[in-house]
Design a protein around this motif. Structure first.
Motif: not given
Length: 564
Positions: A301-317
């Motif tokens: 997934x590639x996002x233009x707007x989302x901050x890394x810490x807001x990727x809730x489905x990722x176990x690691x940031x």
């Protein structure tokens, strides 16, 4: 004939007696932080043997109480037991601690309301140091090439941060200088020094202090009861004899901290339930990049707007780190790592015991809670409000922060093969150490990580659905990352994407990528990545082929620069 002085034999005790040393030359000895709660008898005995005991990495005498170089715990208790009820009293306490008159502090301390409950609460946390750390040798150091980890309770983290906020003397790695030692023997640490934060009167540091004070206000009424784990991991220096397993299961061995202590320290001191346990890990096996036949995969997934810490489905940031973890968080720096560390202040404790990272290392922090929301970036960063709500509490318990430092790109440095491979390996050791969730609560944890218990904000809901629906068969652990090393470090957006991409595939991780709206080669970076994704979808491209391509790309840029 003039007698030449004999070479002095340096022992543990004699090294501790050295003073007046230059601050840029340090040797760590021993491998733990000696907390300032040592018994009065031990202080007296030390003073009888030497007039100057060095257990602090800042030799400035203003950091000590009384006329000796030893912080006396009794003096600290006497100073901090009476409640601080006004700004003038706070300045007086700071002046005593710093041995220098404090004339101004941040306007955050001008609010009289903080002296009714918040400041007394922070005082009480400091005074709990002997209870929370019953052995003053119970806080280990994570040193270079030592693949180790240990955990602190969130209350222990709060105690250390309270000590840091008041700049408690002696609460720093026990380092000494020995000019005759080679540079390779020196171990350097970040500055666990909050004085810039306390004294800031404007700019991002005021907002950072607001985040830290908000953290203390949150835990004042609702102290979390989980733990935060700190881990240091290196990459093996040699290739394994057989085809490398890209995601090895690391064996962990538990050892008590006394294995790192001088022999003269009594063993019985550590035979308590509160003894800090260190886990030792195997290095991550080196990967054979140029001969790899592993197939590349698309970016999830590639996002233009989302901050890394807001990727809730990722176990690691990913933490786009400085080689000194935390970067300039306490000295005015205000980019991705610094912001991350103030919205999750428990990360700040790592500055106390994590030494400077080597080229083949990464540092990991698991379980740090998020307490603040924010807006802006850089010097426009503002504290936005509370994040520590009932629905968010505990949601970061299994989240791992990957601190990995990219090369600082001076001129064409980043395009040279040596540094391309350095950053690929750096990202690989970071991504490889992220393991899938295991244990009895696996399903519940996965649901929390996937966001099924989150109420997603409307902004990004469509992206979240897209992210959930783009899996390719076997489920892989997700890592959220983005423009690593492309801000103050000057990295090329395309090169850093390729470096992380091949590292993620080799480590069997699924990357979700935040581009923050940056442009590259005349188009949005997100569009450029999607074009690369399409090529991967149509052709059988291997990791080895991509690595060879970016090394050749780098060689072309270097040659072009020489021609000019």
């Amino acid at each position: 004939m003039e007698n030449k002085p004999t070479k002095k034999e340096f022992t543990y005790d004699s090294l501790l007696s050295l003073i007046n040393f230059p601050v840029d030359q340090y040797v760590v000895l021993p491998h733990f932080i000696k907390l300032p709660t040592q018994p009065q008898k031990e202080v007296d005995d030390n003073n009888n043997n030497s007039n100057n005991i060095v257990n602090n990495n800042n030799p400035n005498p203003q950091f000590y109480l009384q006329d000796t170089d030893v912080l006396l715990w009794d003096d600290l208790v006497q100073l901090l037991t009476p409640p601080i009820q006004s700004l003038d009293q706070l300045k007086s306490v700071f002046s005593t601690l710093w041995r220098s008159k404090v004339t101004h502090v941040s306007p955050m301390f001008s609010n009289p309301d903080i002296y009714t409950e918040l400041i007394p609460f922070i005082q009480s946390l400091i005074l709990q140091l002997p209870t929370l750390f019953p052995s003053h040798h119970s806080l280990p150091l994570l040193l270079p090439q030592n693949n180790q980890s240990f955990s602190l309770s969130q209350k222990q983290c709060a105690c250390l941060l309270a000590c840091g906020l008041f700049c408690i003397p002696s609460l720093l790695p026990p380092v000494i200088s020995y000019n005759q030692r080679s540079k390779n023997d020196r171990v350097l640490f970040p500055a666990f020094d909050f004085r810039f934060l306390i004294s800031a009167r404007q700019g991002s540091l005021v907002e950072f202090l607001r985040c830290v004070l908000h953290y203390f206000n949150c835990i004042r009424t609702d102290m979390p009861s989980n733990s935060v784990t700190f881990q240091r991991q290196s990459l093996s220096k040699t290739l394994p004899g057989s085809n490398p397993n890209p995601n090895p299961k690391q064996e962990e061995n538990s050892t008590k901290i006394e294995q790192n202590l001088p022999e003269e320290i009594a063993d019985e001191e550590f035979n308590t339930p509160n003894t800090t346990i260190i886990k030792t890990h195997e290095p991550v096996p080196r990967y054979d990049w140029f001969n790899s036949q592993q197939k590349m995969r698309k970016i999830l997934n590639v996002s233009n707007t989302r901050k890394i810490e807001d990727y809730h489905t990722a176990i690691s940031h990913a933490d786009f780190a400085n080689q000194y973890i935390g970067g300039g968080v306490l000295r005015g720096g205000c980019v991705q790592e610094e912001i991350l560390f103030v919205i999750k202040p428990e990360c700040l404790t790592s500055l106390l015991f994590c030494a400077k990272m080597d080229d083949n290392e990464a540092i990991f922090i698991t379980g740090a809670e998020r307490y603040s929301d924010y807006s802006g970036y850089g010097h426009t960063t503002k504290w936005k409000g509370n994040y520590y709500t009932a629905e968010n509490k505990g949601k970061e318990q299994w989240r791992k922060i990957l601190a990995m430092d990219a090369i600082v790109c001076n001129g064409v440095l980043q395009w040279q093969k040596k540094y391309i491979m350095r950053d690929i390996n750096k990202a690989f050791v970071a991504f490889s150490t992220v393991q899938s969730l295991i244990g009895e609560e696996t399903n519940r944890q996965k649901e929390m990580i996937r966001g099924k218990e989150y109420k997603e904000r409307k902004e990004g809901e469509e992206e979240e659905e897209e992210e959930e629906g783009e899996g390719e068969g076997e489920e892989r652990v997700r890592v959220a990352t983005g423009n690593w090393g492309c801000g103050a470090f000057g990295g090329d957006l395309g090169m850093k994407f390729f470096e992380q991409w091949v590292a993620g595939v080799a480590a069997e991780k699924e990357l979700v990528y935040g581009t923050f709206g940056n442009k590259y080669d005349g188009n949005l970076l997100s569009e450029w990545i999607e074009e690369v994704n399409e090529v991967v979808g149509k052709k059988e491209i291997t990791v080895g082929q991509v690595v060879e391509f970016i090394v050749e790309w780098g060689k072309f840029v270097v040659d072009e620069h020489r021609i000019r």
